[in-house]
Design an enzyme around this catalytic site. Structure first.
Site, mmCIF file in Angstrom:
data_model
loop_
_atom_site.group_PDB
_atom_site.id
_atom_site.type_symbol
_atom_site.label_atom_id
_atom_site.label_comp_id
_atom_site.label_asym_id
_atom_site.label_seq_id
_atom_site.Cartn_x
_atom_site.Cartn_y
_atom_site.Cartn_z
ATOM 1 N N GLU A 1 -7.994 57.620 48.089
ATOM 2 C CA GLU A 1 -8.763 56.741 47.212
ATOM 3 C C GLU A 1 -9.701 55.947 48.099
ATOM 4 O O GLU A 1 -9.265 55.172 48.949
ATOM 5 C CB GLU A 1 -7.842 55.814 46.412
ATOM 6 C CG GLU A 1 -7.186 56.535 45.244
ATOM 7 C CD GLU A 1 -6.422 55.631 44.280
ATOM 8 O OE1 GLU A 1 -5.883 56.158 43.306
ATOM 9 O OE2 GLU A 1 -6.359 54.406 44.516
ATOM 10 N N ASP B 1 -8.617 42.286 42.669
ATOM 11 C CA ASP B 1 -8.077 42.419 44.017
ATOM 12 C C ASP B 1 -7.697 41.083 44.628
ATOM 13 O O ASP B 1 -8.345 40.067 44.398
ATOM 14 C CB ASP B 1 -9.108 43.110 44.919
ATOM 15 C CG ASP B 1 -9.209 44.596 44.615
ATOM 16 O OD1 ASP B 1 -8.186 45.288 44.800
ATOM 17 O OD2 ASP B 1 -10.279 45.048 44.170
#
Lengths: 270, 406
Positions: free
Chosen positions: A49, A60
């Site tokens: 990824e 995040d």
């Protein structure tokens, strides 16, 4: 069969689990990303990824926020990230690459232009954190046309009806977010994950990868036991942050982290 | 002449997925989807619940002090020499700005949903103060996220929030302003989604926030409409409001959208000048994109990275704008303009000197444009400026610009 589907199928036949590392493209520098991708594969990655940096990574935690900032300092653009995959493909046409990021850079590039360039470069799948299937009406057909797998998130808060709907929009695998929180937080509860993933398996035939909170061989094995693959992000990105100056040292450190996870996952098969 | 919007068209927006034309929607990570859908469902029920509405109206009357006056600024009108200038006095609300209309509504929703922990983002600190205030009143735990730069330039409001019992989290990431505060509030929400209610302060964010904040703020326009008819026997010819996220502007505009002869002007922060790139005017100089859960006009670079913004006023220092404004711009129903930092400061000084009303620096943008616009209009016309907040919080900034230490 897509490259992702092929890899997942082969793993399943061998009763093995997918190891899916995440790094942010362009971190610590755009010039080393391709090199790091090869390192990840050598250390045992089945799928990569590759994070597309964004100025406002809402989902995040601080570790990946800082990675985005480091990458964007070099002006890393989505086009450049696609270029990195193209470069990677010169030596590796087996390992699937999934671009993971936020919608706006893709929207700015234009969905058609993005999908065409990504598919040409050898990108296999796209995971857009802030794009639930409900908003993907315009985007999904463009991906399908270019044979890009659309990977969507499932969360502990996702009700059954949505799990089914999301799975229907997905291909390749679905990404189960192991806890309610941002990336890099350490609050995974393996029993809860096991229960939820088993339940998801009842609703879809797609492989289920689990991410968020996997930090070492032990958590990788524990989660691998109950899923089809583990996604490892913040702990790798943190390693990049701590070894920015010396690329060779960084590659060793990444290998030292990932390799034991690979072994732990493979020991589950026996 | 403006676009004609029928009642039918207006009641159909946003659509079931929270879209205003091409804008709005719900672009968030999966973890938040269930909460947003629950909130939407509950809100749509409560919207028509007489008990909820009665409670909201009572709080607005007895706690906020509504209705706020619609004041004829006689001397400002004379000095300007154009249309009659009227001021909607949201600065007289409890806590000193329009923000409290919305926090009262959302805190009521939170109570009905049984959530005990409240989070909010804030730029200038007005929304943070308004949130901390209602939390103090209802005994709710309150966390306010504020960009570290804004913590510096709005220290008075930071202290007010602390006195009210809120925890203020200085956000160090990104540009350390409002957008980063919103990022961190979203991150906190994802991490505490079970027990936490996020009180968003503006008409941006994922559906249903643009809808419910607009509904709660619409009291401004409803009152203005009624007051204008009572006092002058007619509707205003023009409405002027500043636009950061756009909550005071949509609150003023929304009840007039069907009145095709009422012109609307949203005033964005022109900063050092649109041509310098140092501004916060996405509707004037940005393009559509996706940020903070909705599609709208954004300030971004060619790669889709969100651009840094500049405004003398922290409350307008935001790269996005509410999706309903984006839609109103595209269909041409409202006009969006900008004024620079310096023009806003002139507006601040003018209103202070001529009317004895000290507006917030955000509001001063509306004042500056309103005066300019009024001068172009006929004397028998009527222009309403929404005085969205008072300027006490900005005294330090003004003094600093004047080179005075206080």
């Amino acid at each position: 069969m897509s490259r992702i589907e092929g890899v997942m199928k082969a793993l399943k036949e061998q009763n093995r689990k997918a190891l899916i590392p995440y790094i942010t493209a362009g971190d610590p520098h755009p010039d080393v990303t391709v090199d790091l991708m090869h390192t990840l594969v050598q250390a045992g990655a089945d799928i990569i990824e590759l994070g597309v940096p964004f100025s406002d990574p809402m989902a995040d935690g601080p570790v990946i926020q800082l990675a985005c900032e480091r990458s964007l300092k070099h002006g890393t653009s989505l086009r450049q990230v696609i270029g990195m995959v193209k470069e990677f493909r010169k030596q590796d046409d087996k390992t699937p690459v999934v671009l993971m990021g936020y919608l706006n850079p893709m929207e700015a590039m234009g969905y058609e232009a993005f999908a065409e360039a990504a598919a040409d470069a050898g990108v296999d799948g796209v995971l857009t954190v802030d794009l639930p299937p409900e908003e993907a009406d315009d985007v999904a057909p463009v991906f399908t046309k270019r044979k890009l797998d659309a990977i969507f998130l499932l969360a502990p808060t996702t009700i059954d009806q949505r799990v089914r709907a999301i799975a229907e929009h997905s291909s390749g695998y679905v990404y189960y977010v192991s806890f309610k929180g941002v990336t890099g937080a350490a609050k995974i509860n393996v029993d809860e994950v096991a229960e939820k993933v088993a339940h998801i398996h009842e609703m879809t035939a797609l492989p289920v990868g689990v991410g968020f909170g996997i930090r070492d061989a032990e958590t990788a094995a524990a989660v691998g036991r109950v899923s089809d693959g583990v996604i490892v992000g913040s702990v790798l990105v943190d390693t990049i942050a701590r070894n920015q100056a010396d690329t060779e040292e960084l590659k060793r450190a990444l290998t030292d982290l990932l390799h034991p996870m690979r072994e732990a996952l493979d020991s589950l098969a026996s | 002449m403006s676009v004609k919007l029928t009642e039918e068209m207006l009641s159909a927006l946003p659509d079931a997925r929270g879209h205003f034309g091409a804008y709005g929607g719900r672009f968030v990570s999966e973890t938040l989807m269930d909460s947003l859908m629950t909130l939407e469902k509950e809100y749509l029920q409560m919207k028509n619940d007489p008990e909820f509405q009665a409670k909201f109206d009572k709080d607005l009357a007895d706690y906020v002090g509504r209705p706020s006056p619609l004041y004829f600024a006689e001397r400002l009108t004379r000095e300007t020499g154009g249309a009659q200038i009227w001021l909607k006095r949201e600065d007289l609300n409890h806590t000193g700005a329009h923000k409290v209309n919305n926090t009262i509504g959302q805190a009521l929703l939170a109570s009905f949903l049984g959530k005990k922990r409240i989070i909010a983002e804030t730029g200038a600190g007005q929304h943070g103060v308004a949130t901390a205030t209602v939390c103090a009143r209802l005994g709710l735990e309150c966390h306010v996220f504020m960009g570290a730069e804004d913590v510096q330039r709005q220290s008075l409001n930071v202290y007010r929030m602390k006195l009210l019992g809120a925890q203020v989290h200085a956000v160090q990431s990104g540009t350390r302003t409002l957008k980063d505060a919103m990022n961190d509030a979203m991150r906190d929400w994802v991490s505490h989604v079970d027990d936490t209610f996020y009180i968003i302060g503006t008409v941006a964010g994922p559906h249903p926030y643009p809808l419910l904040v607009r509904d709660f703020q619409s009291v401004i326009g409803r009152e203005t409409r009624r007051q204008a008819l009572e006092k002058t026997g007619k509707l205003p010819d023009a409405l002027v409001a500043c636009v950061g996220g756009g909550s005071n502007a949509i609150g003023m505009f929304y009840p007039f959208l069907g009145d095709e002869n009422v012109e609307m002007y949203g005033v964005e922060a022109g900063g050092l000048g649109i041509e310098t790139g140092q501004h916060a005017a996405p509707l004037c100089a940005g393009r559509p994109g996706v940020l903070h859960g909705n599609r709208t006009y954004l300030m971004e670079d060619e790669n889709g990275q969100i651009a840094g913004t500049h405004s003398v006023s922290a409350g307008l220092d935001y790269p996005g704008v509410g999706p309903e404004h984006a839609w109103l711009k595209d269909i041409g129903r409202a006009h969006y303009v900008s004024v620079t930092d310096n023009e806003a400061l002139d507006g601040f000084r003018m209103l202070t000197r001529v009317e004895g009303i000290m507006p917030a620096l955000e509001t001063a943008h509306a004042v500056a444009y309103g005066v300019k616009k009024a001068a172009e209009m006929d004397k028998d016309q009527m222009l309403v400026i929404n005085i969205s907040g008072r300027g006490d919080k900005d005294i330090h900034t003004i003094a600093q610009l004047d080179g005075i230490e206080i």
